[in-house]
Design an enzyme around this catalytic site. Structure first.
Site, PDB file in Angstrom:
ATOM      1  N   SER A 224       0.834  -1.208   0.000  1.00  0.00           N
ATOM      2  CA  SER A 224       0.000   0.000   0.000  1.00  0.00           C
ATOM      3  C   SER A 224       0.861   1.248   0.000  1.00  0.00           C
ATOM      4  CB  SER A 224      -0.849   0.067   1.265  1.00  0.00           C
ATOM      5  OG  SER A 224      -1.488  -1.129   1.502  1.00  0.00           O
TER       6      SER A 224
ATOM      7  N   HIS B 162      -1.934  -3.140  -6.785  1.00  0.00           N
ATOM      8  CA  HIS B 162      -2.538  -2.725  -5.512  1.00  0.00           C
ATOM      9  C   HIS B 162      -4.041  -2.991  -5.564  1.00  0.00           C
ATOM     10  CE1 HIS B 162      -3.423   0.618  -2.374  1.00  0.00           C
ATOM     11  NE2 HIS B 162      -3.134  -0.519  -1.777  1.00  0.00           N
TER      12      HIS B 162
ATOM     13  N   GLU C 256      -4.742  -0.763  -8.807  1.00  0.00           N
ATOM     14  CA  GLU C 256      -3.773   0.252  -9.242  1.00  0.00           C
ATOM     15  C   GLU C 256      -2.536  -0.509  -9.721  1.00  0.00           C
ATOM     16  OE1 GLU C 256      -4.478   4.233  -6.577  1.00  0.00           O
ATOM     17  OE2 GLU C 256      -3.436   2.606  -5.579  1.00  0.00           O
TER      18      GLU C 256
ATOM     19  N   ASN D 259      -5.158   6.206  -2.088  1.00  0.00           N
ATOM     20  CA  ASN D 259      -4.854   6.567  -0.698  1.00  0.00           C
ATOM     21  C   ASN D 259      -4.425   8.028  -0.563  1.00  0.00           C
ATOM     22  OD1 ASN D 259      -5.543   4.134   0.379  1.00  0.00           O
ATOM     23  ND2 ASN D 259      -3.477   3.292   0.357  1.00  0.00           N
TER      24      ASN D 259
HETATM   25  N1  LIG Z   1      -5.714  -5.006   4.503  1.00  0.00           N
HETATM   26  C1  LIG Z   1      -5.970  -4.091   3.579  1.00  0.00           C
HETATM   27  O1  LIG Z   1      -7.022  -3.431   3.578  1.00  0.00           O
HETATM   28  C2  LIG Z   1      -4.978  -3.838   2.467  1.00  0.00           C
HETATM   29  C3  LIG Z   1      -5.414  -3.187   1.300  1.00  0.00           C
HETATM   30  C4  LIG Z   1      -4.510  -3.024   0.235  1.00  0.00           C
HETATM   31  C5  LIG Z   1      -3.204  -3.469   0.370  1.00  0.00           C
HETATM   32  N2  LIG Z   1      -2.799  -4.068   1.530  1.00  0.00           N
HETATM   33  C6  LIG Z   1      -1.416  -4.555   1.606  1.00  0.00           C
HETATM   34  O2  LIG Z   1      -1.432  -5.961   1.420  1.00  0.00           O
HETATM   35  C7  LIG Z   1      -0.369  -6.559   2.155  1.00  0.00           C
HETATM   36  C8  LIG Z   1      -0.938  -7.628   3.071  1.00  0.00           C
HETATM   37  O3  LIG Z   1      -1.851  -7.048   3.950  1.00  0.00           O
HETATM   38  P1  LIG Z   1      -2.894  -7.932   4.787  1.00  0.00           P
HETATM   39  O4  LIG Z   1      -3.842  -6.972   5.393  1.00  0.00           O
HETATM   40  O5  LIG Z   1      -3.395  -9.055   3.952  1.00  0.00           O
HETATM   41  O6  LIG Z   1      -1.920  -8.530   5.910  1.00  0.00           O
HETATM   42  P2  LIG Z   1      -2.171  -9.758   6.905  1.00  0.00           P
HETATM   43  O7  LIG Z   1      -1.387  -9.456   8.123  1.00  0.00           O
HETATM   44  O8  LIG Z   1      -3.628 -10.065   7.014  1.00  0.00           O
HETATM   45  O9  LIG Z   1      -1.487 -11.009   6.132  1.00  0.00           O
HETATM   46  C9  LIG Z   1      -0.110 -11.155   5.935  1.00  0.00           C
HETATM   47  C10 LIG Z   1       0.204 -12.643   5.797  1.00  0.00           C
HETATM   48  O10 LIG Z   1       1.581 -12.785   5.410  1.00  0.00           O
HETATM   49  C11 LIG Z   1       2.127 -13.896   6.115  1.00  0.00           C
HETATM   50  N3  LIG Z   1       3.589 -13.736   6.137  1.00  0.00           N
HETATM   51  C12 LIG Z   1       4.372 -13.112   7.042  1.00  0.00           C
HETATM   52  N4  LIG Z   1       5.671 -13.163   6.654  1.00  0.00           N
HETATM   53  C13 LIG Z   1       5.684 -13.846   5.475  1.00  0.00           C
HETATM   54  C14 LIG Z   1       6.719 -14.246   4.594  1.00  0.00           C
HETATM   55  N5  LIG Z   1       7.994 -13.927   4.813  1.00  0.00           N
HETATM   56  N6  LIG Z   1       6.386 -14.965   3.502  1.00  0.00           N
HETATM   57  C15 LIG Z   1       5.086 -15.295   3.255  1.00  0.00           C
HETATM   58  N7  LIG Z   1       4.062 -14.932   4.050  1.00  0.00           N
HETATM   59  C16 LIG Z   1       4.371 -14.214   5.148  1.00  0.00           C
HETATM   60  C17 LIG Z   1       1.451 -13.875   7.473  1.00  0.00           C
HETATM   61  O11 LIG Z   1       1.510 -15.171   8.071  1.00  0.00           O
HETATM   62  C18 LIG Z   1       0.019 -13.452   7.086  1.00  0.00           C
HETATM   63  O12 LIG Z   1      -0.779 -14.590   6.816  1.00  0.00           O
HETATM   64  C19 LIG Z   1       0.340  -5.422   2.861  1.00  0.00           C
HETATM   65  O13 LIG Z   1       1.422  -5.009   2.068  1.00  0.00           O
HETATM   66  C20 LIG Z   1      -0.723  -4.340   2.938  1.00  0.00           C
HETATM   67  O14 LIG Z   1      -0.179  -3.036   3.002  1.00  0.00           O
HETATM   68  C21 LIG Z   1      -3.661  -4.282   2.575  1.00  0.00           C
END
Ligand SMILES: NC(=O)c1ccc[n+]([C@@H]2O[C@H](COP(=O)([O-])OP(=O)(O)OC[C@H]3O[C@@H](n4cnc5c(N)ncnc54)[C@H](O)[C@@H]3O)[C@@H](O)[C@H]2O)c1
Length: 282
Positions: free
Chosen positions: A118, A139, A151, A189
């Protein structure tokens, strides 16, 4: 062109949604996570997501079963080696993502490596990776099965061919790709979160209550949800960290986080996930 297998790294909120949509688009998907427990939870949540689509008659029972057959979960990093496009959705940490991109770059010479970050710089991520021209941002928005936008973020090094391939993948997933340069906050964002921050200033100044602000934006600007209800949904900690990324990235005081937002995060009032934010949740 169709892609034969898509890898997804990280089986959290976003990785689950991305894997679900890839599987329902008729593509094979391999979902990788370091945590085994997270993989079984992901399979369960994806199954529930597909059941909802069946209940709404957007998917038949047979299509649900086929989608689940196309989903493979693994905790073996090497299993990503035969994927054509790998979408990384690991936690928002530069350290974790840079290590992943270095390792993914070595695991596969040809795969396109997309990050769902993000806020981190795609140019920086590409710089740690072999053949950086294949690194790009994809994204997605939460919840991925519902929101249509991707995006597509072009790092300085990203090739036209890479952008073309991820745009095709987005289309195959039923999404609309919007191209954007690698700039802090990208487009959505950068527009959305300063508006939320400004709404927090209105509350801090006692100019209006959260209820009044949300109602005003729904009725006056036709927003489906008011900015403070949306902040509670996103998480106030996430909103604060995006403001910090904008402030640091542009060095412009217009992006200063509202002190009230900082205080609320410090108090643990993070929005829906903590039961209290600008509004209170039961
Ligand atoms: N949650 C949102 O609304 C949102 C929206 C857009 C983008 N994002 C982006 O998406 C990404 C993930 O966000 P999320 O909310 O799904 O996070 P989350 O914490 O729900 O999930 C992350 C996952 O990654 C796993 N993980 C940790 N280290 C790892 C590794 N080295 N290799 C593989 N897996 C690993 C964890 O076990 C977990 O299951 C982030 O970069 C976030 O900024 C999130």
């Amino acid at each position: 062109m169709s892609h034969s297998r898509i890898g997804v790294v990280g089986a959290g909120t976003m990785g689950q949604g991305i894997a679900q949509v890839v599987a329902t688009s008729g593509l094979e998907v391999r979902l990788y996570d370091v945590a085994d427990g997270q993989l079984s939870r992901a399979r369960e949540h994806i199954g529930q997501g597909l059941d909802k689509l069946v209940a709404k008659e957007r998917l038949s029972g047979g299509e649900r079963d086929e989608a689940l057959e196309r989903l493979d979960t693994t905790s073996k990093f090497e299993a990503l080696g035969d994927c054509d496009i790998i979408i990384e959705a690991a936690p928002e940490s530069a350290e974790i993502k840079e290590r992943l991109f270095r390792d993914l770059g070595q695991l596969s010479r040809d795969a396109i490596l997309a990050s769902n970050t993000s806020s981190l710089s795609l140019t920086r991520l590409a710089s740690v990776c072999e053949r950086p021209e294949r690194v790009v941002g994809m994204h997605f928005f939460n919840p991925v099965p519902v929101l249509k936008l991707v995006e597509v973020i072009r790092a300085e090094q990203t090739s036209d061919e890479t952008v073309g391939k991820v745009e095709q993948l987005a289309e195959q997933m039923g999404k609309t790709a919007v191209p954007i340069a690698d700039s802090p906050g990208f487009a959505v964002n950068r527009l959305l979160v300063p508006m939320i921050n400004e709404a927090a200033f209105l509350v801090q100044e006692n100019a209006a209550t959260p209820e009044a602000i949300d109602q005003a934006m729904k009725l006056g600007a036709a927003h489906p949800m008011g900015p403070l209800a949306l902040a509670d949904l996103i998480g106030l900690d996430v909103c604060l960290s995006i403001m910090e990324v904008l402030q640091e990235g542009f060095g412009d005081p217009k992006y200063r986080p509202c002190p009230l937002l900082r205080r609320m995060v410090a108090a643990g009032y993070l929005g829906r996930k903590s039961g209290r934010g600008f509004h209170v949740y039961q």
